[in-house]
Design a protein around this motif. Structure first.
Motif, PDB file in Angstrom:
ATOM      1  N   TYR A  25       0.783  -1.336  -0.049  1.00 19.92           N
ATOM      2  CA  TYR A  25      -0.054   0.182   0.121  1.00 19.92           C
ATOM      3  C   TYR A  25       0.831   1.177  -0.212  1.00 19.92           C
ATOM      4  O   TYR A  25       1.538   1.860   0.891  1.00 19.92           O
ATOM      5  CB  TYR A  25      -0.919  -0.125   1.306  1.00 19.92           C
ATOM      6  N   GLU A  26       1.211   1.707  -1.021  1.00 20.99           N
ATOM      7  CA  GLU A  26       2.276   3.006  -1.433  1.00 20.99           C
ATOM      8  C   GLU A  26       1.408   4.083  -1.036  1.00 20.99           C
ATOM      9  O   GLU A  26       0.429   4.690  -1.751  1.00 20.99           O
ATOM     10  CB  GLU A  26       2.926   2.696  -2.752  1.00 20.99           C
ATOM     11  N   LEU A  27       1.608   4.658  -0.011  1.00 17.99           N
ATOM     12  CA  LEU A  27       1.327   6.236   0.343  1.00 17.99           C
ATOM     13  C   LEU A  27       2.008   7.192   0.308  1.00 17.99           C
ATOM     14  O   LEU A  27       3.317   6.833   0.727  1.00 17.99           O
ATOM     15  CB  LEU A  27       0.230   6.223   1.438  1.00 17.99           C
ATOM     16  N   MET A  46      -0.100  13.407  -0.346  1.00 15.50           N
ATOM     17  CA  MET A  46      -1.567  12.988  -0.841  1.00 15.50           C
ATOM     18  C   MET A  46      -2.410  14.204  -0.308  1.00 15.50           C
ATOM     19  O   MET A  46      -2.176  14.335   1.061  1.00 15.50           O
ATOM     20  CB  MET A  46      -1.786  11.790  -0.528  1.00 15.50           C
ATOM     21  N   GLU A  83      -5.353  13.601   1.370  1.00 18.97           N
ATOM     22  CA  GLU A  83      -5.817  13.225   2.447  1.00 18.97           C
ATOM     23  C   GLU A  83      -5.205  13.561   3.788  1.00 18.97           C
ATOM     24  O   GLU A  83      -5.438  13.747   4.780  1.00 18.97           O
ATOM     25  CB  GLU A  83      -6.235  11.872   2.526  1.00 18.97           C
ATOM     26  N   ALA A 142      -6.961   8.013   3.351  1.00 17.65           N
ATOM     27  CA  ALA A 142      -5.984   7.840   2.115  1.00 17.65           C
ATOM     28  C   ALA A 142      -6.079   6.601   1.427  1.00 17.65           C
ATOM     29  O   ALA A 142      -5.955   6.266   0.269  1.00 17.65           O
ATOM     30  CB  ALA A 142      -4.424   8.070   2.383  1.00 17.65           C
ATOM     31  N   LEU A 143      -5.916   5.316   2.340  1.00 20.36           N
ATOM     32  CA  LEU A 143      -6.115   3.989   1.874  1.00 20.36           C
ATOM     33  C   LEU A 143      -7.451   3.740   1.319  1.00 20.36           C
ATOM     34  O   LEU A 143      -7.623   3.354   0.043  1.00 20.36           O
ATOM     35  CB  LEU A 143      -5.792   3.136   3.075  1.00 20.36           C
ATOM     36  N   ASN A 148      -9.384   5.894  -0.293  1.00 19.21           N
ATOM     37  CA  ASN A 148      -9.605   6.554  -1.468  1.00 19.21           C
ATOM     38  C   ASN A 148      -8.701   5.961  -2.588  1.00 19.21           C
ATOM     39  O   ASN A 148      -9.135   5.877  -3.906  1.00 19.21           O
ATOM     40  CB  ASN A 148      -9.495   7.845  -1.647  1.00 19.21           C
ATOM     41  N   ARG A 149      -7.519   5.476  -2.330  1.00 20.73           N
ATOM     42  CA  ARG A 149      -6.587   4.992  -3.267  1.00 20.73           C
ATOM     43  C   ARG A 149      -6.657   3.379  -3.640  1.00 20.73           C
ATOM     44  O   ARG A 149      -6.461   3.122  -4.716  1.00 20.73           O
ATOM     45  CB  ARG A 149      -5.165   5.252  -2.877  1.00 20.73           C
ATOM     46  N   PHE A 150      -7.289   2.882  -2.698  1.00 20.96           N
ATOM     47  CA  PHE A 150      -7.434   1.280  -3.011  1.00 20.96           C
ATOM     48  C   PHE A 150      -9.088   0.944  -2.689  1.00 20.96           C
ATOM     49  O   PHE A 150      -9.208   0.168  -1.752  1.00 20.96           O
ATOM     50  CB  PHE A 150      -6.540   0.455  -2.180  1.00 20.96           C
TER      51      PHE A 150
END
Length: 291
Positions: free
Chosen positions: A116-118, A122, A124, A141-142, A144-146
């Motif tokens: 899980y690349e953040l 970002m 968020e 963030a997680l 929204n991205r995944f």
């Protein structure tokens, strides 16, 4: 009867409402008083107090929420009626944020290892310093991205970043007596927040902990909380009476980041009587006169 809410969070920590929006929401539901208690920071207090200048009908109470460890369990202590400009408190909160910064760095690394690349830039994370990022920011963030991995923000906690989950990272907490002393140094009232959690509901832990915390200078305990049943509130009231603790209460409002928790109402049935506000304020006044 009129009501209060002494446990709320804003965008200064992990809430979605600005400090002034928290106060204005308290006006809308006709609260007598509301406290802003962001995690490990008082950065939102000036804005919060400024919003209340022309509204004597609802008192804005400066506060903070600080995490610590008691008997190897994380607990949270609220500081109410604090002098948010206290240098002693400010230095203490700086040290708390430094520990949070180290933890957040480890969370980023663990998430990357898990695929899980953040990145901190970002949206968020709102361009926040690393030490002011909280787990709800990671959750958003997680999610929204995944979106294929999670069904809700709560599901992110349940699957990935909650206690004991694959991306959980513990961090070093201050001692409860140090937290209480820092709150008292700022003229505040120290209150144990949500003392009954679903993972440790037993009476023995509550009574044993109240006895220990009282010996450290604890002033009060949160007897009204969004997830408390009538039985649990009664149990807290019993502990408060036994150990001479004042009772407080609040929703733990986080705005849209916790949509089922409403300011002043919690999950719908919370109502914290204003008489608790007057008792806590009287304690604050007596302590100020004694200094």
């Amino acid at each position: 009867m009129d009501y209060i809410d002494f446990h709320t969070h804003s965008t200064a920590s992990d809430g979605s409402f600005t400090p002034s929006e928290v106060y204005n929401s308290a006006l809308e539901v006709n609260l007598t008083a509301v406290a802003l208690t962001d995690h490990d920071t008082v950065e939102g207090v000036d804005e919060f107090l400024a919003a209340a200048i022309d509204h004597p009908e609802c008192e804005a109470v400066p506060g903070v929420e600080i995490s610590c460890k008691l008997a190897n369990k994380e607990i949270h202590i609220l500081g109410l009626f604090i002098d948010h400009r206290s240098k002693t408190l400010s230095d203490f909160l700086d040290s708390c944020r430094h520990e949070r910064m180290k933890r957040n760095r480890d969370i980023f690394l663990k998430l990357r290892y898990l695929g899980y690349e953040l990145e901190q830039d970002m949206p968020e994370f709102n361009s926040r310093p690393l030490g002011s990022i909280c787990r709800p920011h990671f959750a958003k963030a997680l999610f929204n991205r995944f979106p294929e991995k999670f069904t809700s923000l709560q599901n992110v906690f349940e699957k990935l970043i909650g206690y004991g989950k694959p991306a959980w990272v513990d961090h070093r907490h201050p001692l409860p007596e140090d937290v209480i002393n820092a709150i008292h140094s700022a003229g505040g009232i120290a209150v144990w927040a949500h003392p009954i959690q679903r993972d440790v509901p037993d009476k023995a832990f509550l009574m044993r902990s109240c006895k220990r915390l009282k010996s450290m200078g604890l002033d009060g305990i949160e007897g009204f909380y969004s997830t408390f049943s009538a039985r649990e509130s009664a149990l807290v009231a019993e502990a408060a009476e036994k150990y001479g603790l004042y009772i407080s209460g609040g929703s733990d409002f986080h705005g849209d980041n916790r949509p089922n928790t409403l300011l002043g109402f919690g999950a719908g049935g919370l109502r914290v009587p204003e008489e608790l506000f007057f008792k806590l304020k009287e304690l604050k006044t007596l302590r100020s006169l004694a200094e």
